[in-house]
Scaffold this motif. Structure first.
Motif, short mmCIF file in Angstrom:
data_model
loop_
_atom_site.label_atom_id
_atom_site.label_comp_id
_atom_site.label_asym_id
_atom_site.label_seq_id
_atom_site.Cartn_x
_atom_site.Cartn_y
_atom_site.Cartn_z
N HIS A 1 -4.74 -2.74 2.11
CA HIS A 1 -4.10 -1.62 2.80
C HIS A 1 -3.60 -2.04 4.18
O HIS A 1 -3.98 -1.48 5.20
CB HIS A 1 -5.05 -0.42 2.89
N VAL A 2 -2.73 -3.05 4.17
CA VAL A 2 -2.17 -3.60 5.40
C VAL A 2 -0.67 -3.31 5.43
O VAL A 2 0.02 -3.49 4.43
CB VAL A 2 -2.42 -5.12 5.51
N THR A 3 -0.18 -2.88 6.59
CA THR A 3 1.25 -2.65 6.80
C THR A 3 1.73 -3.53 7.94
O THR A 3 1.11 -3.55 9.00
CB THR A 3 1.52 -1.17 7.15
N LEU B 1 0.17 -14.43 3.07
CA LEU B 1 -0.61 -13.38 2.41
C LEU B 1 -1.51 -14.07 1.39
O LEU B 1 -1.02 -14.65 0.43
CB LEU B 1 0.31 -12.38 1.71
N ASP B 2 -2.81 -14.02 1.61
CA ASP B 2 -3.76 -14.74 0.78
C ASP B 2 -4.82 -13.78 0.25
O ASP B 2 -5.63 -13.26 1.03
CB ASP B 2 -4.41 -15.86 1.59
N VAL C 1 -0.43 -4.32 0.20
CA VAL C 1 0.18 -4.79 1.44
C VAL C 1 1.66 -4.42 1.42
O VAL C 1 2.35 -4.62 0.42
CB VAL C 1 0.02 -6.32 1.60
N ARG C 2 2.13 -3.88 2.53
CA ARG C 2 3.54 -3.49 2.67
C ARG C 2 4.12 -4.22 3.88
O ARG C 2 3.61 -4.08 4.99
CB ARG C 2 3.65 -1.99 2.86
N VAL C 3 5.17 -5.02 3.64
CA VAL C 3 5.85 -5.75 4.71
C VAL C 3 7.32 -5.34 4.69
O VAL C 3 8.03 -5.62 3.72
CB VAL C 3 5.72 -7.28 4.53
N VAL D 1 1.88 -5.68 -3.77
CA VAL D 1 2.48 -6.26 -2.57
C VAL D 1 3.94 -5.83 -2.52
O VAL D 1 4.71 -6.13 -3.44
CB VAL D 1 2.36 -7.80 -2.56
N ASP D 2 4.33 -5.09 -1.49
CA ASP D 2 5.67 -4.54 -1.34
C ASP D 2 6.36 -5.27 -0.19
O ASP D 2 5.98 -5.11 0.97
CB ASP D 2 5.56 -3.04 -1.05
#
Length: 187
Positions: free
Chosen positions: A94-96, A110-111, A116-118, A140-141
């Protein structure tokens, strides 16, 4: 000096400049943290590193790899052609990452990540591979990523241990001369 935080919950880190020889900002086992409008210069370490975090937003930040002290004084000079810097997201969920600039540093790693949204990532003068995907990654977006002037590396996106097929390559045997219909054709 690096800012290393462990086990933070519900914290906002904003409007600061970190200009250091080592790691810039390290968050370990943190939950619900926002990093906003932070400028980090880390020539010999990671700019931002997340380890085992959940619910972290990195928004409107800049990460550099120039000589120590040169971002704080506004000169942006470098003697080291291959600095560190960049952003690493390790074993986190849950990382933006949005509206972030990476310049004269490593790219984004990204490991083993989930959710995850970048978006809105601008990378310039990247030393090495701009985007590395390793380990398991679910949901992963990635979008709106600009990369300009990669100083080394064979590919812009570096999947690690991820099998890839070329268009027209058979998924069963790897031959290029037929389109996946291997019945009686593959030996």
């Amino acid at each position: 000096m690096a800012q290393h935080f462990k086990d933070l919950t519900g914290v906002t880190i904003e409007d600061i400049v970190i200009d250091t020889a080592g790691d810039g900002l390290v968050l370990e086992n943190c939950r619900d943290v926002t990093v906003a409008r932070v400028t980090i210069n880390a020539c010999d370490g990671d700019g931002i590193r997340l380890i085992g975090c959940t619910g972290v937003a990195i928004v409107d930040c800049a990460v550099y790899g120039y000589d120590t002290g040169s971002v704080a004084d506004g000169t942006f000079r470098y003697r080291t052609p291959w600095p560190q810097g960049g952003i690493k997201v390790l074993a986190s969920s849950h990382v933006t990452v949005s509206a972030v600039v990476l310049e004269h540093c490593h790219g984004l790693v990204l490991d083993t990540v989930d959710d995850v949204r970048v978006h809105g990532l601008s990378m310039t003068d990247i030393c090495g591979v701009p985007l590395t995907l390793r380990g398991r990654g679910r949901r992963v977006d990635l979008g709106d990523i600009d990369v300009c002037n990669v100083m080394s590396g064979p590919r812009a996106v570096q999947p690690d241990r991820v099998p890839a097929e070329r268009p027209g390559q058979c998924g069963q045997c790897g031959n290029d001369d037929h389109e996946g219909d291997c019945v009686g054709q593959c030996a």
